[in-house]
Write a protein that holds these residues in place. Structure first.
Motif, short mmCIF file in Angstrom:
data_model
loop_
_atom_site.label_atom_id
_atom_site.label_comp_id
_atom_site.label_asym_id
_atom_site.label_seq_id
_atom_site.Cartn_x
_atom_site.Cartn_y
_atom_site.Cartn_z
N LEU A 9 -10.55 20.27 3.79
CA LEU A 9 -11.42 20.48 3.77
C LEU A 9 -11.90 21.78 4.56
CD1 LEU A 9 -13.93 18.18 2.55
CD2 LEU A 9 -14.29 17.35 5.26
N GLN A 10 -12.56 22.62 3.69
CA GLN A 10 -13.20 23.77 4.01
C GLN A 10 -14.39 23.98 3.67
OE1 GLN A 10 -10.18 26.97 2.79
NE2 GLN A 10 -8.27 24.81 3.38
N TYR A 11 -15.36 25.25 4.49
CA TYR A 11 -16.92 25.81 3.23
C TYR A 11 -16.89 27.23 4.29
CZ TYR A 11 -21.46 25.77 3.67
OH TYR A 11 -23.01 26.37 3.62
N SER A 12 -17.38 27.59 3.91
CA SER A 12 -18.02 28.87 3.37
C SER A 12 -19.30 29.62 3.70
CB SER A 12 -17.25 30.05 3.42
OG SER A 12 -15.72 29.78 3.09
N SER A 13 -20.18 29.58 4.59
CA SER A 13 -21.26 29.42 4.20
C SER A 13 -21.72 30.96 3.37
CB SER A 13 -22.63 29.76 5.01
OG SER A 13 -22.09 31.35 6.26
N PRO A 14 -23.24 30.45 2.91
CA PRO A 14 -23.78 31.70 2.13
C PRO A 14 -24.11 32.70 3.28
CG PRO A 14 -25.11 30.25 2.28
CD PRO A 14 -23.65 29.39 2.57
N LYS A 15 -24.30 33.87 3.10
CA LYS A 15 -25.42 34.70 3.79
C LYS A 15 -26.81 34.17 4.63
CE LYS A 15 -22.66 39.60 2.65
NZ LYS A 15 -23.67 40.81 2.37
N ILE A 16 -25.89 34.84 6.01
CA ILE A 16 -27.70 34.07 6.77
C ILE A 16 -27.91 35.38 7.18
CG2 ILE A 16 -28.28 33.26 9.10
CD1 ILE A 16 -25.43 31.54 8.86
N ALA A 17 -29.67 35.62 6.51
CA ALA A 17 -30.30 36.47 6.85
C ALA A 17 -29.58 37.85 6.27
CB ALA A 17 -29.94 36.72 8.80
N GLY A 18 -28.78 37.81 4.83
CA GLY A 18 -28.14 39.06 4.51
C GLY A 18 -27.27 39.70 5.15
#
Length: 182
Positions: A9-18
């Motif tokens: 189970l893996q997760y990569s976030s979208p960019k936070i604060a660019g």
């Protein structure tokens, strides 16, 4: 191989604060022991500057290759690039046995003299195990056509367990082919 890992189970976030990206994963031990592997990290990418850290850990069963059972690995990396220059540094510490860890250091740089001429340098060291030693590689690339380069590289590797160093010289031509007219 599609790049999937069984029982994970893996997760990569979208960019936070660019600029900030977070990731994490659990690699599930499907036995009754429940000795899962984990992996998590963070990366900052902004205005040509890149920095990150990644941590991985195995339980009693090895779910992540290259790390021993009940072992950990940490990687810290930094980089900077402009249109003409880029440099990157990576330092990794990996538990390679129950009593030994190994540190890997890699530094690479590229300089584009012009849009036609590029110089690259790569240095690496390993502080333990059968690959203990260091190496350097220098390359020069000259573009002779939009998708074609000629190049020369010179490399040298010195390993602790070898009686003499290895040196290599490469000369060649590289051409990027395209499919579909692109």
């Amino acid at each position: 191989d599609l790049g999937f890992t069984d029982n994970s189970l893996q997760y990569s976030s979208p960019k936070i604060a660019g600029m900030l990206t977070l990731n994490g994963g659990v690699y599930i031990d499907d036995t009754n022991a429940d000795e899962h592997g984990t992996n998590f990290g963070a990366k900052i990418d902004m205005s040509g500057f890149l920095a990150g850290i990644q941590f991985a850990s195995n339980g009693a069963s090895v779910r992540l290759p290259g790390i021993v059972a009940n072992g950990d690995a940490t990687r810290i990396y930094l980089g900077y690039k402009t249109k003409a220059f880029k440099a990157f540094l990576s330092v990794e510490n990996v538990d390679t046995s129950a009593t030994q860890d190994t540190q890997y250091v890699h530094l690479t740089g590229t300089y584009n003299f012009t849009k036609w001429n590029t110089l690259t340098v790569s240095l690496g060291t390993v502080d333990n195990g059968s690959a203990k030693g260091s190496g350097i590689n220098v390359g020069y690339f000259h573009k002779v056509a939009p998708k074609t380069k000629v190049f020369g590289t010179l490399g040298s590797v010195s390993l602790k367990n070898q009686t003499k160093d290895a040196t290599s010289l490469s000369l060649g031509v590289s051409h990027k082919f395209s499919v579909g007219g692109s």
